[in-house]
Every structure is written in structure tokens, then in C-alpha cells.
Design a protein around this motif. Structure first.
Motif, PDB file in Angstrom:
ATOM      1  N   HIS A 112       3.677  18.866   9.010  1.00 46.70           N
ATOM      2  CA  HIS A 112       3.514  19.275   7.617  1.00 46.70           C
ATOM      3  C   HIS A 112       2.052  19.143   7.131  1.00 46.70           C
ATOM      4  O   HIS A 112       1.568  19.995   6.376  1.00 46.70           O
ATOM      5  CB  HIS A 112       4.445  18.395   6.767  1.00 46.70           C
ATOM      6  CG  HIS A 112       4.411  18.673   5.307  1.00 46.70           C
ATOM      7  ND1 HIS A 112       5.227  19.609   4.705  1.00 46.70           N
ATOM      8  CD2 HIS A 112       3.665  18.153   4.314  1.00 46.70           C
ATOM      9  CE1 HIS A 112       4.981  19.632   3.414  1.00 46.70           C
ATOM     10  NE2 HIS A 112       4.032  18.759   3.140  1.00 46.70           N
ATOM     11  N   HIS A 116      -0.565  22.050   5.729  1.00 47.33           N
ATOM     12  CA  HIS A 116      -1.317  22.122   4.468  1.00 47.33           C
ATOM     13  C   HIS A 116      -2.750  22.585   4.762  1.00 47.33           C
ATOM     14  O   HIS A 116      -3.326  23.380   4.017  1.00 47.33           O
ATOM     15  CB  HIS A 116      -1.361  20.748   3.797  1.00 47.33           C
ATOM     16  CG  HIS A 116      -0.209  20.510   2.853  1.00 47.33           C
ATOM     17  ND1 HIS A 116       0.064  21.311   1.772  1.00 47.33           N
ATOM     18  CD2 HIS A 116       0.730  19.528   2.821  1.00 47.33           C
ATOM     19  CE1 HIS A 116       1.117  20.850   1.118  1.00 47.33           C
ATOM     20  NE2 HIS A 116       1.554  19.768   1.736  1.00 47.33           N
ATOM     21  N   SER A 140      -1.876  15.161  -1.619  1.00 45.78           N
ATOM     22  CA  SER A 140      -0.531  15.540  -2.061  1.00 45.78           C
ATOM     23  C   SER A 140       0.155  14.335  -2.684  1.00 45.78           C
ATOM     24  O   SER A 140      -0.490  13.318  -2.967  1.00 45.78           O
ATOM     25  CB  SER A 140       0.261  16.051  -0.864  1.00 45.78           C
ATOM     26  OG  SER A 140       0.534  14.983   0.013  1.00 45.78           O
ATOM     27  N   ASP A 307       4.117  22.286  -1.605  1.00 42.20           N
ATOM     28  CA  ASP A 307       4.918  22.503  -0.402  1.00 42.20           C
ATOM     29  C   ASP A 307       5.507  23.914  -0.352  1.00 42.20           C
ATOM     30  O   ASP A 307       6.115  24.374  -1.318  1.00 42.20           O
ATOM     31  CB  ASP A 307       6.038  21.461  -0.335  1.00 42.20           C
ATOM     32  CG  ASP A 307       5.480  20.095  -0.001  1.00 42.20           C
ATOM     33  OD1 ASP A 307       4.289  20.013   0.371  1.00 42.20           O
ATOM     34  OD2 ASP A 307       6.229  19.106  -0.091  1.00 42.20           O
TER      35      ASP A 307
HETATM   36 ZN    ZN Z   1       3.099  18.556   1.196  1.00 41.42          ZN
END
Ligand code: ZN
Ligand code: KG4
Length: 338
Positions: A112, A116, A140, A307
């Protein structure tokens, strides 16, 4: 880049998202946000995974319809393996595995955090993609770090938070101000009407490129408790100024280290990524640094900051080209290093 069509699935926290990518062009990027967590002032893991279960099929179906793609046109399926909430990750992982098996296409695991950062390579994320090596401030709700990106899959964390993430600081301070979760975007909006110099809050003294955000939260909490005792309406009467001052402080903390890293490593390619990179004041400071410090700046398109599955599909496409596939025995993982 190949023209393969790939489905990306993201379910690491409270957004269920699916996207279709062709080459590096996003054909659809659908997300179902879970409003339920607002009532609790934060993400409740058990509720998040239940909502993912309900959302995942409609979201994937919508992504196919919007992209005007039949299931049999998909060449591979990319999914977020971690990091994130395990119960949430399990939903996306299991779904991706079953669909890959039934369509008989390769499965590709995606980190993840890498996603980003690599969102910057989506065709319409930036007018131009960043050049290697570049620095990426990844901010984040769960992470705050400066990453030195030497190549697509050659990344090094050179600084990170030792406690709260920057987004977490926005959200927790927002809670003190009685704002809804997530408070980051609300503080951003209210700060536009406030004076950023109205209040001063403590900034941490950290070594190297590391961060700390627990101090500012405590500093705000003590200050508010003291003022509310004198005037119960203190927050209401000063909300815009409080938001503007908190936002200024958080951005100063973030940018001081990013500027130090760029100077010391002599890198002028500088990017931001993650949910907090949606912040309008942070974007403005980046633009100022383009003028002031000669940085080439990379600020992703708004929909690729928080996200989303488009960024997952982008990484899957890069791995697909490299033939980096995942065994169907793979499992979700809450912790996953860059
Ligand atoms: Zn994230
Ligand atoms: O990347 P993201 O969607 O999820 C995680 O991987 O954590 O980031 C969510 C975080 C939340 O803390 C939210 O408050 C923050 O990003 N955020 C913002 C803004 N938009 C989202 N913070 C400040 N200003 C914003 N405009």
C-alpha cells in the motif's frame, strides 16, 4: 509500457476501492467510503471489515461497467496485501484470490505504501512523472515518512515518525475541537478562514529526518483545557484560527525535514503522497518551494492522494511487466515493509 488491462483492489483501511488500468491510464477508479466510522470518531476495525464484505462486489462491478470492460479482458488482478488493518485486508485479499482463480489470471500483491508513491506514474497524476532519484514525503493517517525513491522498486525510508502520523495528528486534534472523523479535510477547509499565526504550539526537536507528532497534540489539548475553563465557548469562538494555526504547525514540521533532506542529498525532484497530500496548504508550500528552492514538484491529482485502487492497479501493472506474480497461497499482512 504494455497495454494490458488490470483490475486493482484496495481494502487496507476504511475505503473499499476497485480500479481498472490499461497501460498507465486509469479507465475507472471507484470507491465506497464507510460513513459508519464517523459516529465512533475513528475507524472501528470490525465494522470496517464487515463493510468491505458488503461493498466489494458492487464496487468491482461498477469499476468494470465504468471502464466498459468485460471480466475476460482482465490480464491480472492486483490487490493490497498490506500494511493495514488485518480484517480489512483479508476481505480484499480473499476476493482477489478467488477472482484470479476463477478467471485463471495471475495474482499480484501490492504494498500500500509503495502504491501511494508510485501513484505518481499514473498517466494523469502529474503533467510529467518524477525523475529518479526523487524524494517522496508520504503522509497519511497511518504513516509519515520521507522516502528516497531510486527506482520503481528501490525505495529507502530515510526518516519517519516515531509516534503519531501527521494525518493522525490532524484527526486527533480535530477530535479535541469536536470535529467529525476524519478531521484532516475539515481542518483544511476551516483553516482557509483563519489566521495561521493566531496561536503557537510546540514543535518537536528531532534528530535527522525523523518526525514526532504526539507533542503538538498534547500541547493543543493542554492549551484548550486551560482556555475552556476560562471561557466554555473558546473553541467555537476561535475555531478557524485554531485550525489554521494547527495546520501551519503540522506543515512546518513536515516541510522543515523535507527541505533538510532535499538540501543535504542535493535532490530537487520532490513529491508528496498519501491522504495528507490532499491538504491545500501543504500543496501551496510545495508550489512556493518550486519558486523559492527550484524544486521540480510532484503533487498527485486529488483522487490519487487518499486511499484508492488506481494506485494499486498502477503498481500491479509495473509488476505485471516484470512478471512478478504472487502464489495463491499468499495471505494478507498487517505489517509490510517498503
Ligand atoms: Zn493510505
Ligand atoms: O492515505 P489515507 O487516505 O489513508 C491512510 O492510508 O491512512 O489518509 C487518510 C488521512 C486521514 O488522517 C485524513 O484526515 C488525512 O489523510 N487527510 C487530510 C486531508 N485529506 C485527508 N489531512 C489534512 N488535510 C486534508 N485535506
Amino acid at each position: 509500457m504494455s497495454d494490458s488491462i488490470i483490475l486493482g483492489i484496495e481494502s487496507s483501511c476504511d475505503d473499499t476501492s476497485a480500479a481498472i488500468i490499461k497501460g498507465n491510464c486509469i479507465l475507472s477508479n471507484i470507491a465506497a467510503n464507510q460513513a459508519i466510522h464517523k459516529e465512533y470518531g475513528g475507524v472501528v476495525p470490525e465494522l470496517a471489515s464487515r463493510a468491505h464484505q458488503q461493498n466489494i462486489i458492487p464496487v468491482v462491478e461498477k469499476s468494470l461497467t465504468k471502464a466498459n470492460i468485460q471480466q475476460n479482458a482482465i490480464s491480472a488482478i492486483g490487490f493490497t496485501r498490506g500494511p493495514g488493518l488485518l480484517g480489512s485486508l483479508l476481505v480484499g485479499t480473499s476476493f482477489a484470490k478467488s477472482l484470479a482463480m476463477s478467471l485463471n489470471v495471475p495474482l499480484i500483491e501490492v504494498n500500500h505504501l509503495q502504491a501511494h508513491i508510485l501513484a505518481h506514474f499514473i498517466a494523469d497524476a502529474n503533467p510529467m512523472p518524477p525523475q529518479f532519484p526523487f524524494l517522496c514525503l508520504t503522509v497519511s493517517g497511518g504513516h509519515t515518512m520521507i522516502v528516497l525513491v531510486r527506482d520503481y522498486f528501490d525505495m529507502e525510508i530515510i526518516g519517519k515518525t516515531i509516534d503519531d502520523a501527521a494525518g493522525e495528528a490532524f484527526d486527533k486534534i480535530g477530535k479535541i475541537f469536536d470535529l467529525d472523523y476524519p478531521a484532516g479535510p475539515i481542518i483544511d477547509r476551516l483553516a482557509k478562514e483563519g489566521n495561521p499565526d493566531a496561536f503557537t504550539f510546540n514543535k518537536p526537536k528531532m534528530e535527522g529526518y525523523d518526525y514526532s507528532f504526539s507533542g503538538i497534540k498534547t500541547s493543543v489539548l493542554y492549551y484548550i483545557q486551560k482556555e475552556v475553563k476560562k471561557n466554555p465557548d473558546f473553541i467555537k469562538e476561535n475555531l478557524n484560527d485554531l485550525c489554521a494555526s494547527v495546520q501551519r504547525t503540522i506543515i512546518e514540521i513536515l516541510m522543515t525535514k523535507l527541505e533538510k533532506a532535499a538540501k543535504e542529498l542535493n535532490i530537487k525532484e520532490v513529491a508528496i503522497a498519501g491522504g495528507v497530500s490532499a491538504n491545500s496548504a501543504l500543496r501551496k508550500v510545495m508550489e512556493d518551494n518550486h519558486e523559492k528552492l527550484g524544486w521540480n514538484i510532484y503533487i498527485p491529482k486529488f483522487e490519487y492522494t487518499t486511499d484508492n485502487a488506481a494506485m494499486i492497479a498502477m503498481v500491479a501493472q509495473l509488476k505485471f511487466e516484470r512478471g512478478e506474480f504472487t502464489d495463491l497461497r499468499t495471505s494478507a499482512t498487517a505489517k509490510y515493509d517498503l
